[in-house]
Design a protein around this motif. Structure first.
Motif, PDB file in Angstrom:
ATOM      1  N   ASN A 230       5.047  -5.942  -5.591  1.00  0.00           N
ATOM      2  CA  ASN A 230       4.233  -6.742  -4.689  1.00  0.00           C
ATOM      3  C   ASN A 230       3.954  -5.906  -3.443  1.00  0.00           C
ATOM      4  OD1 ASN A 230       2.963  -8.629  -3.113  1.00  0.00           O
ATOM      5  ND2 ASN A 230       4.718 -10.028  -2.954  1.00  0.00           N
ATOM      6  N   ASN A 232       2.271  -6.516  -0.943  1.00  0.00           N
ATOM      7  CA  ASN A 232       2.149  -7.331   0.275  1.00  0.00           C
ATOM      8  C   ASN A 232       3.194  -8.441   0.266  1.00  0.00           C
ATOM      9  OD1 ASN A 232      -0.290  -6.013   1.346  1.00  0.00           O
ATOM     10  ND2 ASN A 232      -1.265  -6.892  -0.469  1.00  0.00           N
ATOM     11  N   PRO A 233       4.459  -8.083   0.407  1.00  0.00           N
ATOM     12  CA  PRO A 233       5.536  -9.121   0.335  1.00  0.00           C
ATOM     13  C   PRO A 233       5.445 -10.078   1.508  1.00  0.00           C
ATOM     14  CG  PRO A 233       6.420  -7.024   1.068  1.00  0.00           C
ATOM     15  CD  PRO A 233       4.985  -6.741   0.688  1.00  0.00           C
TER      16      PRO A 233
END
Length: 233
Positions: A230, A232-233
């Motif tokens: 991911n 863009n956590p």
């Protein structure tokens, strides 16, 4: 000093519960009371630290693990020794691993039959009592396939365990993976040697991993090898 007259209302959120405190704004003690209440709320209703973070991975559960499959190698002993060395809370069970006894149990107890199919049937039905009961009680079913004999019973046990929704670990040499692709598709884990079964059980129960990865020094964590899952956590 709390009064219902000439009041102002203060709302304070606390763990999903709203506390309404009515304070007389003309009272000499108003500022003191407000400070005390504010301090009480601040110190007494802090979000609790999740207690599970401090607990061991073990739940106190004894895991029932059924070992199905071929009886011509020591794979069961390897798993039993590994479980003992790691002190895992596991109860191991298996079918009767004496080939002669499993063939003749029905005839010894109920009497001999004149025809082989009948002899086999009374023995198989008696063995089935044990097999069905222990698979139903199992949390995990390990099914071992060897490359020397065709284990029809093991394949049947795997199908029965899958029908019951049991977690299945298959164990076999890589050379017969193709023949077992449908069985492996129903398994949660596919292992090549008994030590991997022990390491899998240790991870599932304790969250512990072996000191040395299977690929040794060539092992690279997924984030380094394939990038973040991911971005863009």
């Amino acid at each position: 000093y709390i009064s219902a007259r000439d009041t102002s209302q203060h709302d304070t959120a606390c763990g999903g519960t709203y506390i309404y405190i009515i304070i007389n704004t003309q009272s000499f003690f108003d500022s003191m009371m407000h400070a005390c209440v504010k301090n009480l709320i601040h110190t007494s209703f802090k979000p609790a630290v999740p207690q599970w973070r401090a607990l061991s991975s073990r739940s106190g559960k004894i895991w029932n693990v059924y070992l199905s499959g071929e009886i011509h190698s020591d794979w069961r002993e390897v798993i039993a020794n590994g479980v003992k060395q790691k002190n895992l809370p596991i109860s191991l069970s298996s079918p009767n691993t004496s080939h002669e006894d499993s063939d003749d149990c029905g005839a010894i107890i109920l009497g001999m039959e004149e025809k082989r199919p009948n002899w086999d049937k009374i023995g198989a039905s008696m063995n089935n009592v044990r097999t069905k009961t222990l698979i139903k009680d199992a949390d995990v079913v390990v099914v071992r396939f060897g490359d020397k004999y065709r284990q029809w019973n093991a394949a049947f046990d795997a199908g029965y365990a899958a029908a019951l929704g049991k977690s299945i670990i298959t164990l076999h040499p890589p050379g017969i993976s193709h023949m077992l692709k449908e069985v492996n598709a129903s398994a949660s884990v596919v292992c090549e040697d008994a030590s991997q079964v022990v390491d899998t059980l240790a991870y599932v129960i304790d969250g512990t991993l072996p000191d040395t990865p299977r690929d040794g020094d060539d092992f690279v964590p997924i984030a380094d090898r394939l990038g973040a899952g991911n971005p863009n956590p």
